[in-house]
Design a protein around this motif. Structure first.
Motif, PDB file in Angstrom:
ATOM      1  N   VAL A   7       0.839  -1.202   0.000  1.00  0.00           N
ATOM      2  CA  VAL A   7       0.000   0.000   0.000  1.00  0.00           C
ATOM      3  C   VAL A   7       0.873   1.251   0.000  1.00  0.00           C
ATOM      4  O   VAL A   7       0.624   2.189  -0.765  1.00  0.00           O
ATOM      5  CB  VAL A   7      -0.964   0.001   1.201  1.00  0.00           C
ATOM      6  CG1 VAL A   7      -1.646   1.343   1.370  1.00  0.00           C
ATOM      7  CG2 VAL A   7      -1.997  -1.103   1.044  1.00  0.00           C
ATOM      8  N   TRP A   8       1.894   1.277   0.835  1.00  0.00           N
ATOM      9  CA  TRP A   8       2.801   2.428   0.874  1.00  0.00           C
ATOM     10  C   TRP A   8       3.460   2.638  -0.487  1.00  0.00           C
ATOM     11  O   TRP A   8       3.587   3.759  -0.963  1.00  0.00           O
ATOM     12  CB  TRP A   8       3.868   2.258   1.953  1.00  0.00           C
ATOM     13  CG  TRP A   8       3.417   2.725   3.300  1.00  0.00           C
ATOM     14  CD1 TRP A   8       3.049   1.944   4.352  1.00  0.00           C
ATOM     15  CD2 TRP A   8       3.270   4.075   3.741  1.00  0.00           C
ATOM     16  NE1 TRP A   8       2.696   2.724   5.415  1.00  0.00           N
ATOM     17  CE2 TRP A   8       2.821   4.050   5.074  1.00  0.00           C
ATOM     18  CE3 TRP A   8       3.474   5.311   3.145  1.00  0.00           C
ATOM     19  CZ2 TRP A   8       2.572   5.196   5.802  1.00  0.00           C
ATOM     20  CZ3 TRP A   8       3.228   6.462   3.875  1.00  0.00           C
ATOM     21  CH2 TRP A   8       2.781   6.397   5.189  1.00  0.00           C
ATOM     22  N   PHE A   9       3.912   1.546  -1.116  1.00  0.00           N
ATOM     23  CA  PHE A   9       4.559   1.657  -2.423  1.00  0.00           C
ATOM     24  C   PHE A   9       3.586   2.217  -3.454  1.00  0.00           C
ATOM     25  O   PHE A   9       3.927   3.132  -4.210  1.00  0.00           O
ATOM     26  CB  PHE A   9       5.083   0.298  -2.893  1.00  0.00           C
ATOM     27  CG  PHE A   9       5.789   0.373  -4.215  1.00  0.00           C
ATOM     28  CD1 PHE A   9       7.122   0.716  -4.282  1.00  0.00           C
ATOM     29  CD2 PHE A   9       5.108   0.128  -5.396  1.00  0.00           C
ATOM     30  CE1 PHE A   9       7.768   0.815  -5.507  1.00  0.00           C
ATOM     31  CE2 PHE A   9       5.739   0.225  -6.623  1.00  0.00           C
ATOM     32  CZ  PHE A   9       7.077   0.568  -6.674  1.00  0.00           C
ATOM     33  N   VAL A  49      10.279   5.346   0.502  1.00  0.00           N
ATOM     34  CA  VAL A  49       9.117   5.528   1.395  1.00  0.00           C
ATOM     35  C   VAL A  49       8.741   4.202   2.052  1.00  0.00           C
ATOM     36  O   VAL A  49       8.423   4.166   3.241  1.00  0.00           O
ATOM     37  CB  VAL A  49       7.929   6.132   0.617  1.00  0.00           C
ATOM     38  CG1 VAL A  49       6.646   6.078   1.420  1.00  0.00           C
ATOM     39  CG2 VAL A  49       8.234   7.568   0.221  1.00  0.00           C
ATOM     40  N   VAL A  50       8.761   3.126   1.286  1.00  0.00           N
ATOM     41  CA  VAL A  50       8.439   1.807   1.848  1.00  0.00           C
ATOM     42  C   VAL A  50       9.425   1.433   2.947  1.00  0.00           C
ATOM     43  O   VAL A  50       9.025   0.938   4.005  1.00  0.00           O
ATOM     44  CB  VAL A  50       8.408   0.735   0.749  1.00  0.00           C
ATOM     45  CG1 VAL A  50       8.392  -0.666   1.327  1.00  0.00           C
ATOM     46  CG2 VAL A  50       7.197   0.939  -0.142  1.00  0.00           C
ATOM     47  N   ILE A  51      10.695   1.669   2.720  1.00  0.00           N
ATOM     48  CA  ILE A  51      11.698   1.337   3.719  1.00  0.00           C
ATOM     49  C   ILE A  51      11.486   2.194   4.976  1.00  0.00           C
ATOM     50  O   ILE A  51      11.617   1.700   6.104  1.00  0.00           O
ATOM     51  CB  ILE A  51      13.114   1.534   3.145  1.00  0.00           C
ATOM     52  CG1 ILE A  51      13.395   0.471   2.086  1.00  0.00           C
ATOM     53  CG2 ILE A  51      14.169   1.481   4.247  1.00  0.00           C
ATOM     54  CD1 ILE A  51      14.650   0.712   1.270  1.00  0.00           C
ATOM     55  N   ALA A  52      11.167   3.457   4.795  1.00  0.00           N
ATOM     56  CA  ALA A  52      11.034   4.360   5.937  1.00  0.00           C
ATOM     57  C   ALA A  52       9.741   4.166   6.708  1.00  0.00           C
ATOM     58  O   ALA A  52       9.740   4.193   7.944  1.00  0.00           O
ATOM     59  CB  ALA A  52      11.125   5.806   5.455  1.00  0.00           C
ATOM     60  N   PHE A  53       8.627   3.960   6.010  1.00  0.00           N
ATOM     61  CA  PHE A  53       7.329   3.968   6.689  1.00  0.00           C
ATOM     62  C   PHE A  53       6.589   2.631   6.675  1.00  0.00           C
ATOM     63  O   PHE A  53       5.704   2.426   7.495  1.00  0.00           O
ATOM     64  CB  PHE A  53       6.413   5.019   6.060  1.00  0.00           C
ATOM     65  CG  PHE A  53       6.933   6.406   6.214  1.00  0.00           C
ATOM     66  CD1 PHE A  53       6.917   7.043   7.439  1.00  0.00           C
ATOM     67  CD2 PHE A  53       7.432   7.092   5.122  1.00  0.00           C
ATOM     68  CE1 PHE A  53       7.396   8.331   7.571  1.00  0.00           C
ATOM     69  CE2 PHE A  53       7.913   8.377   5.246  1.00  0.00           C
ATOM     70  CZ  PHE A  53       7.901   8.998   6.473  1.00  0.00           C
ATOM     71  N   GLY A  54       6.898   1.752   5.744  1.00  0.00           N
ATOM     72  CA  GLY A  54       6.134   0.519   5.584  1.00  0.00           C
ATOM     73  C   GLY A  54       6.640  -0.607   6.439  1.00  0.00           C
ATOM     74  O   GLY A  54       7.091  -1.634   5.941  1.00  0.00           O
ATOM     75  N   GLN A  55       6.571  -0.441   7.725  1.00  0.00           N
ATOM     76  CA  GLN A  55       7.085  -1.472   8.627  1.00  0.00           C
ATOM     77  C   GLN A  55       5.992  -2.492   8.880  1.00  0.00           C
ATOM     78  O   GLN A  55       4.883  -2.155   9.290  1.00  0.00           O
ATOM     79  CB  GLN A  55       7.550  -0.839   9.926  1.00  0.00           C
ATOM     80  CG  GLN A  55       8.668   0.143   9.682  1.00  0.00           C
ATOM     81  CD  GLN A  55       9.129   0.818  10.959  1.00  0.00           C
ATOM     82  OE1 GLN A  55       8.655   0.503  12.016  1.00  0.00           O
ATOM     83  NE2 GLN A  55      10.051   1.738  10.818  1.00  0.00           N
ATOM     84  N   GLY A  56       6.315  -3.738   8.640  1.00  0.00           N
ATOM     85  CA  GLY A  56       5.371  -4.818   8.866  1.00  0.00           C
ATOM     86  C   GLY A  56       5.312  -5.179  10.346  1.00  0.00           C
ATOM     87  O   GLY A  56       5.935  -4.549  11.196  1.00  0.00           O
ATOM     88  N   ALA A  57       4.533  -6.197  10.638  1.00  0.00           N
ATOM     89  CA  ALA A  57       4.400  -6.654  12.023  1.00  0.00           C
ATOM     90  C   ALA A  57       5.741  -7.198  12.520  1.00  0.00           C
ATOM     91  O   ALA A  57       6.398  -7.979  11.860  1.00  0.00           O
ATOM     92  CB  ALA A  57       3.327  -7.724  12.111  1.00  0.00           C
ATOM     93  N   SER A  58       6.141  -6.765  13.681  1.00  0.00           N
ATOM     94  CA  SER A  58       7.417  -7.193  14.228  1.00  0.00           C
ATOM     95  C   SER A  58       7.218  -8.265  15.284  1.00  0.00           C
ATOM     96  O   SER A  58       6.328  -8.214  16.064  1.00  0.00           O
ATOM     97  CB  SER A  58       8.144  -6.015  14.894  1.00  0.00           C
ATOM     98  OG  SER A  58       8.364  -5.011  13.948  1.00  0.00           O
TER      99      SER A  58
END
Length: 58
Positions: A7-9, A49-58
């Motif tokens: 979605v972020w991408f 942007v994906v690297i900076a904001f698109g953090q998946g479940a940790s």
């Protein structure tokens, strides 16, 4: 790639592609070169942007 990152991408690419294509216009006209450069730069912006904001479940 998680759904969140996809979605972020998509959102980042949708905003960046026309803006970057407009930035590479030649004499005020959209050319194939301007579109290609816009897509390349939009992809790199979307990845950042994906690297900076698109953090998946940790």
């Amino acid at each position: 790639m998680t759904a969140n990152r996809a979605v972020w991408f998509t959102v980042a690419f949708a905003f960046a592609a026309p803006i970057m294509s407009a930035a590479f216009r030649e004499n005020g006209r959209f050319t194939g070169r301007a579109m290609a450069l816009g897509i390349v730069f939009a992809t790199s912006i979307a990845v950042i942007v994906v690297i900076a904001f698109g953090q998946g479940a940790s």
